[in-house]
Design a protein around this motif. Structure first.
Motif, short mmCIF file in Angstrom:
data_model
loop_
_atom_site.label_atom_id
_atom_site.label_comp_id
_atom_site.label_asym_id
_atom_site.label_seq_id
_atom_site.Cartn_x
_atom_site.Cartn_y
_atom_site.Cartn_z
N ASN A 44 62.38 41.68 -15.65
CA ASN A 44 61.83 43.01 -15.45
C ASN A 44 61.76 43.29 -13.96
O ASN A 44 61.03 42.61 -13.23
CB ASN A 44 60.43 43.10 -16.10
N GLN A 45 62.49 44.28 -13.49
CA GLN A 45 62.54 44.56 -12.06
C GLN A 45 61.21 45.11 -11.53
O GLN A 45 60.91 44.95 -10.37
CB GLN A 45 63.66 45.57 -11.76
N GLY A 46 60.44 45.73 -12.37
CA GLY A 46 59.17 46.28 -11.91
C GLY A 46 58.15 45.21 -11.56
O GLY A 46 57.26 45.44 -10.75
N ASP A 47 58.25 44.04 -12.14
CA ASP A 47 57.31 42.96 -11.90
C ASP A 47 57.82 41.97 -10.87
O ASP A 47 57.26 40.89 -10.72
CB ASP A 47 57.01 42.22 -13.21
N GLU A 48 58.86 42.32 -10.15
CA GLU A 48 59.45 41.39 -9.20
C GLU A 48 58.46 41.01 -8.10
O GLU A 48 58.44 39.89 -7.64
CB GLU A 48 60.70 42.02 -8.60
N TRP A 49 57.62 41.95 -7.70
CA TRP A 49 56.68 41.67 -6.63
C TRP A 49 55.64 40.63 -7.04
O TRP A 49 55.10 39.92 -6.21
CB TRP A 49 55.99 42.94 -6.16
N GLU A 50 55.36 40.52 -8.34
CA GLU A 50 54.37 39.54 -8.79
C GLU A 50 54.88 38.12 -8.60
O GLU A 50 54.09 37.21 -8.37
CB GLU A 50 54.03 39.77 -10.26
N ASP A 51 56.19 37.93 -8.70
CA ASP A 51 56.76 36.60 -8.58
C ASP A 51 57.04 36.19 -7.14
O ASP A 51 57.17 35.01 -6.85
CB ASP A 51 58.07 36.52 -9.37
N ASP A 52 57.13 37.15 -6.25
CA ASP A 52 57.51 36.84 -4.87
C ASP A 52 56.49 37.42 -3.89
O ASP A 52 56.54 38.60 -3.56
CB ASP A 52 58.90 37.41 -4.59
N PRO A 53 55.56 36.60 -3.41
CA PRO A 53 54.55 37.11 -2.48
C PRO A 53 55.13 37.67 -1.18
O PRO A 53 54.47 38.43 -0.49
CB PRO A 53 53.68 35.88 -2.19
N ALA A 54 56.36 37.32 -0.86
CA ALA A 54 56.98 37.85 0.36
C ALA A 54 57.23 39.35 0.25
O ALA A 54 57.36 40.03 1.26
CB ALA A 54 58.29 37.13 0.64
N LEU A 55 57.25 39.88 -0.97
CA LEU A 55 57.48 41.31 -1.18
C LEU A 55 56.19 42.10 -1.28
O LEU A 55 56.23 43.32 -1.43
CB LEU A 55 58.31 41.52 -2.46
N TRP A 56 55.05 41.43 -1.22
CA TRP A 56 53.77 42.10 -1.39
C TRP A 56 53.46 43.04 -0.24
O TRP A 56 53.69 42.74 0.92
CB TRP A 56 52.66 41.09 -1.51
N THR A 57 52.88 44.17 -0.60
CA THR A 57 52.35 45.09 0.40
C THR A 57 50.87 44.76 0.59
O THR A 57 50.33 43.88 -0.09
CB THR A 57 52.50 46.55 -0.06
N GLN A 58 50.22 45.46 1.47
CA GLN A 58 48.79 45.20 1.71
C GLN A 58 47.98 45.46 0.44
O GLN A 58 47.03 44.73 0.15
CB GLN A 58 48.28 46.06 2.87
N GLU A 59 48.38 46.48 -0.33
CA GLU A 59 47.67 46.77 -1.58
C GLU A 59 47.80 45.62 -2.57
O GLU A 59 46.86 45.28 -3.27
CB GLU A 59 48.19 48.06 -2.22
N HIS A 60 49.00 45.01 -2.63
CA HIS A 60 49.20 43.88 -3.54
C HIS A 60 48.34 42.69 -3.12
O HIS A 60 47.76 42.00 -3.97
CB HIS A 60 50.68 43.47 -3.56
N VAL A 61 48.25 42.45 -1.82
CA VAL A 61 47.44 41.34 -1.32
C VAL A 61 45.97 41.59 -1.66
O VAL A 61 45.27 40.69 -2.15
CB VAL A 61 47.63 41.16 0.20
N ASP A 62 45.50 42.80 -1.43
CA ASP A 62 44.10 43.13 -1.76
C ASP A 62 43.84 42.96 -3.25
O ASP A 62 42.80 42.41 -3.65
CB ASP A 62 43.78 44.56 -1.33
#
Length: 75
Positions: A44-62
């Motif tokens: 699922n391309q939409g959940d790619e950020w969950e698997d790769d912390p390097a793609l996280w934005t500040q909102e994802h980190v928070d």
């Protein structure tokens, strides 16, 4: 004299067809590389950020830190 002409013809053949052969090999490897992801399971391309912390934005980190804080205090 014929030996020199033959050597020049052979060099000309390599100069003309060498890049063509190398380009064909490049195209074959490129096609093989493009085919590989289709053979792997579809992700699922939409959940790619969950698997790769390097793609996280500040909102994802928070969001991750809030989840982690809630899970550690909830136990």
């Amino acid at each position: 004299m014929q030996g020199i002409i033959l050597a020049v013809e052979i060099v000309a053949i390599y100069v003309i067809f060498g890049p063509v052969v190398l380009f064909a090999i490049y195209i074959i490897f490129d096609k093989l590389a493009n085919r590989t992801p289709e053979l792997s399971p579809v992700k699922n391309q939409g959940d790619e950020w969950e698997d790769d912390p390097a793609l996280w934005t500040q909102e994802h980190v928070d969001m991750y830190l809030k989840k982690r804080k809630l899970s550690s205090t909830g136990s």
